[in-house]
Design a protein around this motif. Structure first.
Motif, mmCIF file in Angstrom:
data_model
loop_
_atom_site.group_PDB
_atom_site.id
_atom_site.type_symbol
_atom_site.label_atom_id
_atom_site.label_comp_id
_atom_site.label_asym_id
_atom_site.label_seq_id
_atom_site.Cartn_x
_atom_site.Cartn_y
_atom_site.Cartn_z
ATOM 1 N N ILE A 29 4.055 -15.297 -15.495
ATOM 2 C CA ILE A 29 3.051 -14.299 -15.097
ATOM 3 C C ILE A 29 2.205 -14.828 -13.936
ATOM 4 O O ILE A 29 1.848 -14.072 -13.021
ATOM 5 N N MET A 30 1.894 -16.132 -13.944
ATOM 6 C CA MET A 30 1.161 -16.728 -12.826
ATOM 7 C C MET A 30 1.927 -16.550 -11.511
ATOM 8 O O MET A 30 1.347 -16.174 -10.484
ATOM 9 N N ALA A 31 3.217 -16.822 -11.567
ATOM 10 C CA ALA A 31 4.042 -16.686 -10.360
ATOM 11 C C ALA A 31 4.054 -15.248 -9.862
ATOM 12 O O ALA A 31 3.988 -14.997 -8.647
ATOM 13 N N ILE A 32 4.123 -14.285 -10.797
ATOM 14 C CA ILE A 32 4.108 -12.863 -10.410
ATOM 15 C C ILE A 32 2.783 -12.509 -9.745
ATOM 16 O O ILE A 32 2.753 -11.837 -8.704
ATOM 17 N N ASN A 33 1.663 -12.969 -10.332
ATOM 18 C CA ASN A 33 0.347 -12.676 -9.759
ATOM 19 C C ASN A 33 0.206 -13.260 -8.356
ATOM 20 O O ASN A 33 -0.299 -12.601 -7.439
ATOM 21 N N ILE A 34 0.642 -14.498 -8.177
ATOM 22 C CA ILE A 34 0.551 -15.139 -6.867
ATOM 23 C C ILE A 34 1.396 -14.381 -5.843
ATOM 24 O O ILE A 34 0.964 -14.128 -4.710
ATOM 25 N N TYR A 35 2.600 -13.999 -6.242
ATOM 26 C CA TYR A 35 3.490 -13.268 -5.343
ATOM 27 C C TYR A 35 2.852 -11.962 -4.882
ATOM 28 O O TYR A 35 2.818 -11.668 -3.671
ATOM 29 N N TYR A 36 2.321 -11.176 -5.832
ATOM 30 C CA TYR A 36 1.761 -9.876 -5.469
ATOM 31 C C TYR A 36 0.442 -10.006 -4.717
ATOM 32 O O TYR A 36 0.119 -9.154 -3.884
ATOM 33 N N LEU A 37 -0.338 -11.044 -4.992
ATOM 34 C CA LEU A 37 -1.562 -11.257 -4.213
ATOM 35 C C LEU A 37 -1.226 -11.517 -2.749
ATOM 36 O O LEU A 37 -1.866 -10.980 -1.839
ATOM 37 N N ILE A 38 -0.201 -12.353 -2.513
ATOM 38 C CA ILE A 38 0.227 -12.616 -1.140
ATOM 39 C C ILE A 38 0.730 -11.337 -0.476
ATOM 40 O O ILE A 38 0.395 -11.038 0.681
ATOM 41 N N GLN A 39 1.509 -10.553 -1.216
ATOM 42 C CA GLN A 39 2.037 -9.311 -0.666
ATOM 43 C C GLN A 39 0.932 -8.310 -0.359
ATOM 44 O O GLN A 39 0.981 -7.592 0.643
ATOM 45 N N MET A 40 -0.087 -8.255 -1.228
ATOM 46 C CA MET A 40 -1.209 -7.334 -1.005
ATOM 47 C C MET A 40 -1.911 -7.653 0.308
ATOM 48 O O MET A 40 -2.187 -6.765 1.114
ATOM 49 N N TYR A 41 -2.219 -8.913 0.512
ATOM 50 C CA TYR A 41 -2.937 -9.289 1.712
ATOM 51 C C TYR A 41 -2.096 -9.041 2.961
ATOM 52 O O TYR A 41 -2.598 -8.574 3.982
ATOM 53 N N ARG A 42 -0.835 -9.338 2.901
ATOM 54 C CA ARG A 42 0.023 -9.139 4.068
ATOM 55 C C ARG A 42 0.250 -7.657 4.348
ATOM 56 O O ARG A 42 0.100 -7.191 5.470
ATOM 57 N N ARG A 43 0.635 -6.917 3.309
ATOM 58 C CA ARG A 43 1.042 -5.531 3.511
ATOM 59 C C ARG A 43 -0.147 -4.620 3.757
ATOM 60 O O ARG A 43 -0.156 -3.828 4.700
ATOM 61 N N ASP A 44 -1.176 -4.716 2.916
ATOM 62 C CA ASP A 44 -2.261 -3.745 2.978
ATOM 63 C C ASP A 44 -3.144 -3.920 4.208
ATOM 64 O O ASP A 44 -3.554 -2.939 4.825
ATOM 65 N N ILE A 45 -3.434 -5.149 4.582
ATOM 66 C CA ILE A 45 -4.278 -5.348 5.752
ATOM 67 C C ILE A 45 -3.575 -4.871 7.015
ATOM 68 O O ILE A 45 -4.163 -4.229 7.876
ATOM 69 N N SER A 46 -2.271 -5.153 7.131
ATOM 70 C CA SER A 46 -1.540 -4.775 8.335
ATOM 71 C C SER A 46 -1.235 -3.285 8.401
ATOM 72 O O SER A 46 -0.983 -2.753 9.481
ATOM 73 N N SER A 47 -1.266 -2.598 7.246
ATOM 74 C CA SER A 47 -0.880 -1.184 7.233
ATOM 75 C C SER A 47 -2.053 -0.235 7.436
ATOM 76 O O SER A 47 -1.863 0.977 7.459
ATOM 77 N N PHE A 48 -3.270 -0.762 7.596
ATOM 78 C CA PHE A 48 -4.431 0.076 7.854
ATOM 79 C C PHE A 48 -4.574 0.313 9.352
ATOM 80 O O PHE A 48 -4.330 -0.580 10.161
ATOM 81 N N SER A 49 -4.963 1.522 9.695
ATOM 82 C CA SER A 49 -5.287 1.840 11.081
ATOM 83 C C SER A 49 -6.677 2.457 11.118
ATOM 84 O O SER A 49 -7.122 3.069 10.143
ATOM 85 N N TYR A 50 -7.353 2.288 12.240
ATOM 86 C CA TYR A 50 -8.719 2.773 12.401
ATOM 87 C C TYR A 50 -8.761 3.678 13.618
ATOM 88 O O TYR A 50 -8.300 3.295 14.694
ATOM 89 N N MET A 51 -9.304 4.856 13.445
ATOM 90 C CA MET A 51 -9.282 5.828 14.534
ATOM 91 C C MET A 51 -10.546 6.684 14.531
ATOM 92 O O MET A 51 -11.187 6.862 13.488
ATOM 93 N N PRO A 52 -10.925 7.208 15.696
ATOM 94 C CA PRO A 52 -12.097 8.091 15.765
ATOM 95 C C PRO A 52 -11.873 9.357 14.951
ATOM 96 O O PRO A 52 -10.760 9.859 14.846
ATOM 97 N N ALA A 53 -12.959 9.873 14.391
ATOM 98 C CA ALA A 53 -12.882 11.113 13.610
ATOM 99 C C ALA A 53 -14.018 12.039 14.009
ATOM 100 O O ALA A 53 -14.563 12.761 13.178
ATOM 101 N N ASP A 54 -14.381 12.022 15.281
ATOM 102 C CA ASP A 54 -15.521 12.823 15.738
ATOM 103 C C ASP A 54 -15.245 14.316 15.697
ATOM 104 O O ASP A 54 -16.154 15.119 15.569
ATOM 105 N N GLU A 55 -13.981 14.694 15.844
ATOM 106 C CA GLU A 55 -13.634 16.108 15.821
ATOM 107 C C GLU A 55 -12.836 16.427 14.553
ATOM 108 O O GLU A 55 -12.017 15.641 14.107
ATOM 109 N N GLY A 56 -13.083 17.607 13.999
ATOM 110 C CA GLY A 56 -12.337 18.027 12.824
ATOM 111 C C GLY A 56 -12.555 17.121 11.634
ATOM 112 O O GLY A 56 -11.615 16.474 11.153
ATOM 113 N N ILE A 57 -13.805 17.027 11.170
ATOM 114 C CA ILE A 57 -14.119 16.094 10.086
ATOM 115 C C ILE A 57 -13.992 16.751 8.706
ATOM 116 O O ILE A 57 -14.528 16.235 7.726
#
Length: 253
Positions: free
Chosen positions: A59-87
């Motif tokens: 279970i420790m190995a599974i937790n470590i694996y998914y923690l690494i995947q979370m940081y790699r996948r989720d941080i890189s998959s976010f995008s930030y964009m203006p939302a001034d129009e059509g909110i």
């Protein structure tokens, strides 16, 4: 090692595993579960229970694996964009997350977004998989006067007024930098704010943040980003970030 000490490891393991199941954030869940499993492994070694050691090591190995995947996948998959129009979509998101947003920004109102779109301000949204997962906004110049958009007087409006009365030079004033709980522990707030500053740095050299005194986590984040306290207004602290312009060093002969 005494039996009492060995029992403490067993109790600690049970505590962390149980508490981990109460976490909304998947990151915290896996971190606490990892700690609990580590204690279980130590406990199993002490009492000579090989099945406990094997199971919790797995279970420790599974937790470590998914923690690494979370940081790699989720941080890189976010995008930030203006939302001034059509909110409209952002307004629905704000209504859905209203109680959680107010935990950190108690004076936030949807009318602040209208002020940012109708007056002078900027709104940005954090998007993952075409779904809004957070937002931030800043106000400046005439949009700092919220009377025409928000009828009631509150601490936030008073803080904005104090900014205008204290040598205000047209800097963007931030107030909200919100990420949903599921992704809140991935360092995305820092990445989001760094994106905002970079996007606006061609127009502004100073940034102001209005932070509620109860939001200690944001206070620590802003301090690590270089913000310095300017003054206080009621329940709010006013912090400033001054960008350091890069200059070319003289070439030595």
């Amino acid at each position: 090692m005494t039996a009492q000490v060995m029992e403490l490891f067993g109790y600690a393991a049970s505590f962390f595993v149980a508490v981990s199941l109460l976490m909304v954030s998947l990151v915290r869940l896996r971190i606490l579960n990892l700690i609990g499993c580590t204690f279980f492994v130590i406990y199993g070694i002490f009492i000579g229970a090989i099945p406990i050691v094997i199971t919790n090591s797995f279970i420790m190995a599974i937790n470590i694996y998914y923690l690494i995947q979370m940081y790699r996948r989720d941080i890189s998959s976010f995008s930030y964009m203006p939302a001034d129009e059509g909110i409209e979509a952002l307004s629905k998101f704000v209504a859905l997350k209203d109680s959680d947003i107010r935990r950190f920004y108690p004076d936030f109102r949807e009318c602040h977004l209208r002020a940012a779109t109708a007056g002078r301000g900027r709104i940005y949204k954090a998007v993952k998989g075409n779904r809004i997962q957070g937002f931030a906004f800043c106000l400046y110049d005439e949009s700092l006067e919220l009377g025409q958009f928000c009828g009631e007087e509150d601490g936030f409006r008073a803080a904005l007024r104090s900014i205008r009365e204290n040598d205000y030079q047209g800097q963007p004033v931030f107030f909200v930098d919100y990420i949903v709980g599921k992704y809140r522990d991935l360092g995305l707030a820092r990445k989001f704010h760094e994106h905002l500053v970079k996007d606006l740095s061609s127009e502004f050299k100073e940034f102001i943040w209005v932070n509620h005194h109860s939001n200690r986590k944001m206070h620590r984040l802003l301090g690590s980003l270089g913000y310095e306290g300017a003054f206080s207004s009621g329940e709010y602290e006013i912090l400033k970030l001054k960008l350091v312009e890069k200059t070319d060093l003289p070439v030595s002969a």
